[in-house]
Design a protein around this motif. Structure first.
Motif, PDB file in Angstrom:
ATOM      1  N   MET A  68      83.893  77.172   2.353  1.00  0.00           N
ATOM      2  CA  MET A  68      82.547  77.301   1.819  1.00  0.00           C
ATOM      3  C   MET A  68      82.638  77.331   0.298  1.00  0.00           C
ATOM      4  N   LYS A  69      81.797  76.517  -0.362  1.00  0.00           N
ATOM      5  CA  LYS A  69      81.770  76.451  -1.821  1.00  0.00           C
ATOM      6  C   LYS A  69      80.514  77.088  -2.374  1.00  0.00           C
ATOM      7  N   SER A  70      80.634  77.555  -3.601  1.00  0.00           N
ATOM      8  CA  SER A  70      79.483  78.100  -4.324  1.00  0.00           C
ATOM      9  C   SER A  70      78.865  76.992  -5.173  1.00  0.00           C
ATOM     10  N   TYR A  71      77.532  76.926  -5.148  1.00  0.00           N
ATOM     11  CA  TYR A  71      76.789  75.916  -5.903  1.00  0.00           C
ATOM     12  C   TYR A  71      75.713  76.584  -6.748  1.00  0.00           C
ATOM     13  N   THR A  72      75.339  75.902  -7.815  1.00  0.00           N
ATOM     14  CA  THR A  72      74.215  76.322  -8.642  1.00  0.00           C
ATOM     15  C   THR A  72      73.233  75.162  -8.690  1.00  0.00           C
ATOM     16  N   ALA A  73      71.980  75.452  -8.364  1.00  0.00           N
ATOM     17  CA  ALA A  73      70.928  74.436  -8.398  1.00  0.00           C
ATOM     18  C   ALA A  73      69.865  74.868  -9.398  1.00  0.00           C
ATOM     19  N   ILE A  74      69.389  73.907 -10.173  1.00  0.00           N
ATOM     20  CA  ILE A  74      68.271  74.179 -11.073  1.00  0.00           C
ATOM     21  C   ILE A  74      67.188  73.152 -10.785  1.00  0.00           C
ATOM     22  N   LEU A  75      65.977  73.662 -10.615  1.00  0.00           N
ATOM     23  CA  LEU A  75      64.833  72.820 -10.284  1.00  0.00           C
ATOM     24  C   LEU A  75      64.093  72.455 -11.559  1.00  0.00           C
ATOM     25  N   ARG A  76      63.593  71.240 -11.611  1.00  0.00           N
ATOM     26  CA  ARG A  76      62.889  70.766 -12.794  1.00  0.00           C
ATOM     27  C   ARG A  76      61.382  70.910 -12.611  1.00  0.00           C
ATOM     28  N   GLY A  77      60.757  71.604 -13.542  1.00  0.00           N
ATOM     29  CA  GLY A  77      59.301  71.583 -13.648  1.00  0.00           C
ATOM     30  C   GLY A  77      58.510  72.425 -12.665  1.00  0.00           C
ATOM     31  N   ILE A  78      59.098  73.490 -12.124  1.00  0.00           N
ATOM     32  CA  ILE A  78      58.276  74.362 -11.275  1.00  0.00           C
ATOM     33  C   ILE A  78      57.778  75.544 -12.094  1.00  0.00           C
ATOM     34  N   ASN A  79      56.639  76.089 -11.686  1.00  0.00           N
ATOM     35  CA  ASN A  79      56.048  77.277 -12.308  1.00  0.00           C
ATOM     36  C   ASN A  79      55.850  77.115 -13.816  1.00  0.00           C
ATOM     37  N   ILE A  98      65.123  84.318 -12.240  1.00  0.00           N
ATOM     38  CA  ILE A  98      63.830  84.091 -12.909  1.00  0.00           C
ATOM     39  C   ILE A  98      62.999  83.017 -12.207  1.00  0.00           C
ATOM     40  N   GLN A  99      61.801  82.819 -12.687  1.00  0.00           N
ATOM     41  CA  GLN A  99      60.810  81.995 -11.986  1.00  0.00           C
ATOM     42  C   GLN A  99      60.922  80.492 -12.211  1.00  0.00           C
ATOM     43  N   SER A 100      61.913  80.050 -12.987  1.00  0.00           N
ATOM     44  CA  SER A 100      61.972  78.621 -13.309  1.00  0.00           C
ATOM     45  C   SER A 100      62.792  77.801 -12.327  1.00  0.00           C
TER      46      SER A 100
END
Length: 181
Positions: A1-12, A40-42
């Motif tokens: 199992m690997k650890s990942y970081t996701a960042i979403l563009r343009g929410i909130n 945080i909310q981004s």
């Protein structure tokens, strides 16, 4: 199992594409991701997965968000180790995180831009601003504040012809910290 970081563009942002982080965490868990942590909310999410192909993870998340919320959100996914490496090789070693942590930004790019596109964008960085390219990212220092630069996320996307998502140094540092817990 690997650890990942996701960042979403343009929410909130400005009341658009509203997504509660508690709901996003539940959505990730429903897709089989483990140890889901939001920050945080981004739209910053750290999670574990057995899936090795980042493109498959990205597609699964984007599809899940589209089905749940009925809008599209570009998602940048990197292993947490890759995410940490972007921070480790940051070229601005003279930055005080407490003083300038919101004036240094990292723009995560959907692909590596061509040399000519890099050169064209570089011309828009006006002193005292600094813009340097990394591995599928841009390091940007805006001493006068991000709100005063022409080098906004949308501007970068338009000039490079690709999807970009920007986070300030404080957020990136916190995400790396959270991914190590």
């Amino acid at each position: 199992m690997k650890s990942y970081t996701a960042i979403l563009r343009g929410i909130n942002v400005a009341g658009q594409k509203k997504v509660k982080m508690t709901d996003l965490k539940t959505l990730y868990e429903s897709m089989g991701f483990k140890n889901v942590v939001t920050y945080i909310q981004s739209g910053n999410i750290i999670f574990d997965s057995d899936i090795d192909e980042i493109e498959n993870i990205k597609t699964q998340i984007e599809t899940g968000i589209n089905h749940k919320y009925d809008f599209e959100v570009p998602v940048d996914v990197r292993t947490s180790a890759e995410f940490a490496c972007i921070l480790d090789v940051m070229p601005f070693d003279d930055i005080d995180l407490d003083v300038d942590g919101t004036k240094v930004l990292i723009t995560f790019l959907s692909e590596q831009p061509s040399k000519s596109k890099k050169q064209a964008l570089q011309e828009y960085a006006k002193a005292p601003e600094r813009l340097l390219f990394g591995d599928q990212c841009i390091y940007l220092h805006c001493p006068n504040g991000y709100g005063k630069t022409k080098l906004s996320n949308v501007f970068i996307e338009n000039k490079l012809g690709m999807i970009a998502t920007t986070r300030n140094l404080k957020s990136v540092t916190k995400l790396v910290e959270l991914s190590k817990n």
